[in-house]
Design an enzyme around this catalytic site. Structure first.
Site, PDB file in Angstrom:
ATOM      1  N   TYR A 104      -8.494   6.196 -10.671  1.00  0.00           N
ATOM      2  CA  TYR A 104      -8.872   4.848 -10.215  1.00  0.00           C
ATOM      3  C   TYR A 104     -10.353   4.806  -9.830  1.00  0.00           C
ATOM      4  O   TYR A 104     -11.085   3.891 -10.231  1.00  0.00           O
ATOM      5  CB  TYR A 104      -7.996   4.466  -9.014  1.00  0.00           C
ATOM      6  CG  TYR A 104      -8.391   3.196  -8.311  1.00  0.00           C
ATOM      7  CD1 TYR A 104      -7.995   1.951  -8.807  1.00  0.00           C
ATOM      8  CD2 TYR A 104      -9.171   3.218  -7.156  1.00  0.00           C
ATOM      9  CE1 TYR A 104      -8.360   0.783  -8.161  1.00  0.00           C
ATOM     10  CE2 TYR A 104      -9.539   2.052  -6.506  1.00  0.00           C
ATOM     11  CZ  TYR A 104      -9.132   0.842  -7.011  1.00  0.00           C
ATOM     12  OH  TYR A 104      -9.503  -0.318  -6.375  1.00  0.00           O
TER      13      TYR A 104
ATOM     14  N   SER B 207     -14.873  -1.144  -6.430  1.00  0.00           N
ATOM     15  CA  SER B 207     -14.245  -0.567  -5.236  1.00  0.00           C
ATOM     16  C   SER B 207     -15.195   0.430  -4.606  1.00  0.00           C
ATOM     17  O   SER B 207     -15.975   1.094  -5.301  1.00  0.00           O
ATOM     18  CB  SER B 207     -12.954   0.151  -5.618  1.00  0.00           C
ATOM     19  OG  SER B 207     -12.443   0.868  -4.509  1.00  0.00           O
TER      20      SER B 207
HETATM   21  P1  NAP Z   1      -3.014  -7.023  -5.698  1.00  0.00           P
HETATM   22  O1  NAP Z   1      -2.771  -7.691  -4.389  1.00  0.00           O
HETATM   23  O2  NAP Z   1      -2.108  -5.932  -6.157  1.00  0.00           O
HETATM   24  O3  NAP Z   1      -3.118  -8.167  -6.832  1.00  0.00           O
HETATM   25  C1  NAP Z   1      -3.368  -7.772  -8.142  1.00  0.00           C
HETATM   26  C2  NAP Z   1      -3.555  -8.985  -9.024  1.00  0.00           C
HETATM   27  O4  NAP Z   1      -3.917  -8.527 -10.332  1.00  0.00           O
HETATM   28  C3  NAP Z   1      -2.266  -9.785  -9.196  1.00  0.00           C
HETATM   29  O5  NAP Z   1      -2.630 -11.137  -9.377  1.00  0.00           O
HETATM   30  C4  NAP Z   1      -1.690  -9.197 -10.482  1.00  0.00           C
HETATM   31  O6  NAP Z   1      -0.829 -10.099 -11.161  1.00  0.00           O
HETATM   32  C5  NAP Z   1      -2.953  -8.973 -11.274  1.00  0.00           C
HETATM   33  N1  NAP Z   1      -2.826  -7.955 -12.318  1.00  0.00           N
HETATM   34  C6  NAP Z   1      -2.441  -6.666 -12.219  1.00  0.00           C
HETATM   35  N2  NAP Z   1      -2.448  -6.072 -13.419  1.00  0.00           N
HETATM   36  C7  NAP Z   1      -2.847  -7.012 -14.305  1.00  0.00           C
HETATM   37  C8  NAP Z   1      -3.034  -7.033 -15.704  1.00  0.00           C
HETATM   38  N3  NAP Z   1      -2.820  -5.938 -16.453  1.00  0.00           N
HETATM   39  N4  NAP Z   1      -3.434  -8.182 -16.290  1.00  0.00           N
HETATM   40  C9  NAP Z   1      -3.652  -9.300 -15.560  1.00  0.00           C
HETATM   41  N5  NAP Z   1      -3.488  -9.347 -14.232  1.00  0.00           N
HETATM   42  C10 NAP Z   1      -3.086  -8.220 -13.611  1.00  0.00           C
HETATM   43  O7  NAP Z   1      -4.489  -6.361  -5.735  1.00  0.00           O
HETATM   44  P2  NAP Z   1      -5.787  -6.620  -4.819  1.00  0.00           P
HETATM   45  O8  NAP Z   1      -5.734  -5.666  -3.686  1.00  0.00           O
HETATM   46  O9  NAP Z   1      -5.999  -8.063  -4.568  1.00  0.00           O
HETATM   47  O10 NAP Z   1      -6.901  -6.063  -5.824  1.00  0.00           O
HETATM   48  C11 NAP Z   1      -7.719  -6.916  -6.608  1.00  0.00           C
HETATM   49  C12 NAP Z   1      -8.899  -6.089  -7.103  1.00  0.00           C
HETATM   50  O11 NAP Z   1      -9.589  -5.544  -5.963  1.00  0.00           O
HETATM   51  C13 NAP Z   1      -8.497  -4.893  -7.971  1.00  0.00           C
HETATM   52  O12 NAP Z   1      -9.423  -4.737  -9.022  1.00  0.00           O
HETATM   53  C14 NAP Z   1      -8.606  -3.723  -7.018  1.00  0.00           C
HETATM   54  O13 NAP Z   1      -8.868  -2.512  -7.667  1.00  0.00           O
HETATM   55  C15 NAP Z   1      -9.776  -4.156  -6.139  1.00  0.00           C
HETATM   56  N6  NAP Z   1      -9.820  -3.491  -4.844  1.00  0.00           N
HETATM   57  C16 NAP Z   1      -8.843  -3.661  -3.926  1.00  0.00           C
HETATM   58  C17 NAP Z   1      -8.924  -2.985  -2.715  1.00  0.00           C
HETATM   59  C18 NAP Z   1      -7.868  -3.096  -1.646  1.00  0.00           C
HETATM   60  O14 NAP Z   1      -7.918  -2.304  -0.674  1.00  0.00           O
HETATM   61  N7  NAP Z   1      -6.940  -4.025  -1.733  1.00  0.00           N
HETATM   62  C19 NAP Z   1     -10.016  -2.137  -2.452  1.00  0.00           C
HETATM   63  C20 NAP Z   1     -10.998  -2.002  -3.417  1.00  0.00           C
HETATM   64  C21 NAP Z   1     -10.909  -2.677  -4.604  1.00  0.00           C
HETATM   65  P3  NAP Z   1       0.806  -9.916 -11.041  1.00  0.00           P
HETATM   66  O15 NAP Z   1       1.161 -10.149  -9.601  1.00  0.00           O
HETATM   67  O16 NAP Z   1       1.346 -10.970 -11.938  1.00  0.00           O
HETATM   68  O17 NAP Z   1       1.099  -8.520 -11.471  1.00  0.00           O
END
Ligand code: NAP
Length: 243
Positions: free
Chosen positions: A152, A138
């Protein structure tokens, strides 16, 4: 060549967008998720609708046995693993460090650091020449996330450091290890941290003037997985609109 890609947190958000782009390339996709079975089934449906093969498997990245089983099933089903997207991650509600309770910090570090390391270990054990690991870090690792979630941000700093170290360890095996650092991306993660409007609210203040989409991050992940990125390792690709 038909690659096989394993994606943790592949059921929603950035992971889902990555799964669908991999499927569009005809690659096999192993989709891991934690609890939302319906979302995982929908993503798998999209993969199969694109004509690709895949499966969805529940498993918490914090659970070593579950991750070993996920890798075992991927190898048994597709014969090997070419790419791993170390993507599952969480945020907790907005808080200063002074107000954080240990339980919340443990949850964030266990998921984002320990979970990512367990997945990286399994990938390191099973991948060979031509392999590619993409860690989803991130921009927070650079920015620190003061007054929001310094826990985080620190967890993603650990992911960055792991990227550098693991890239060094696996280069001789022909496995590349890189990280993408998304900025403000419109996914459900913000609502899960109690700030559903966060991506739009802060995204409008970034140099490009908007939040990014999951698809815009997924395209960079797929590029790092592909042979197009054959000389790229130990790199950090910011997908943050200039933030
Ligand atoms: P999201 O929409 O909340 O999706 C999260 C995904 O991770 C879901 O498939 C969830 O499964 C799964 N997950 C959560 N906890 C888990 C666990 N303990 N074991 C296995 N699977 C788990 O998140 P996102 O925004 O796509 O984020 C994905 C990655 O990008 C993360 O690492 C996040 O930190 C990073 N990121 C995101 C952003 C942003 O602005 N969105 C920015 C920087 C970095 P369930 O639905 O079954 O819980």
């Amino acid at each position: 060549m038909t690659k096989t890609i394993l994606i943790t947190g592949g059921s929603r958000g950035i992971g889902r967008a990555t799964a669908l782009l991999c499927a569009a390339k005809g690659w096999n996709v192993a989709i891991n998720y934690a609890q939302d079975e319906a979302a995982a089934a929908e993503t798998l449906g999209g993969v199969e609708a694109a004509g690709a093969r895949g499966f969805a498997m529940q498993g918490d990245v914090r659970d070593e046995a579950a991750m070993v089983a996920l890798f075992d099933r991927t190898v048994a089903t597709f014969g090997g693993i070419d790419g791993v997207v170390n993507n599952a991650g969480i945020v907790a509600p907005k808080s200063t460090v002074a107000e954080m309770d240990v339980e919340r910090m443990r949850r964030v570090f266990d998921t984002n650091v320990l979970g990512a390391y367990i997945v990286a270990r399994e990938a390191a054990r099973r991948m060979g020449e031509g392999g590619s690991i993409v860690n989803v870090s991130s921009a927070a690792a650079r920015l620190g996330s003061a007054f929001e979630y310094v826990d985080y941000a620190g967890s993603k700093g650990a992911v960055d450091t792991m990227t550098t170290g693991l890239a060094g360890e696996l280069a001789a095996k022909g496995v590349r290890v890189n990280a993408v650092r998304p900025g403000l991306i419109a996914t459900d993660i913000h609502a899960s941290g109690g700030q559903p409007d966060r991506a739009d609210r802060i995204g409008s203040k970034t140099p490009l003037g908007r939040a990014g989409t999951a698809d815009e991050v997924a395209r960079m992940i797929v590029w790092l997985l592909s042979d197009e990125a054959s000389y790229v390792t130990a790199a950090f690709l910011d997908v943050s609109g200039g933030r």
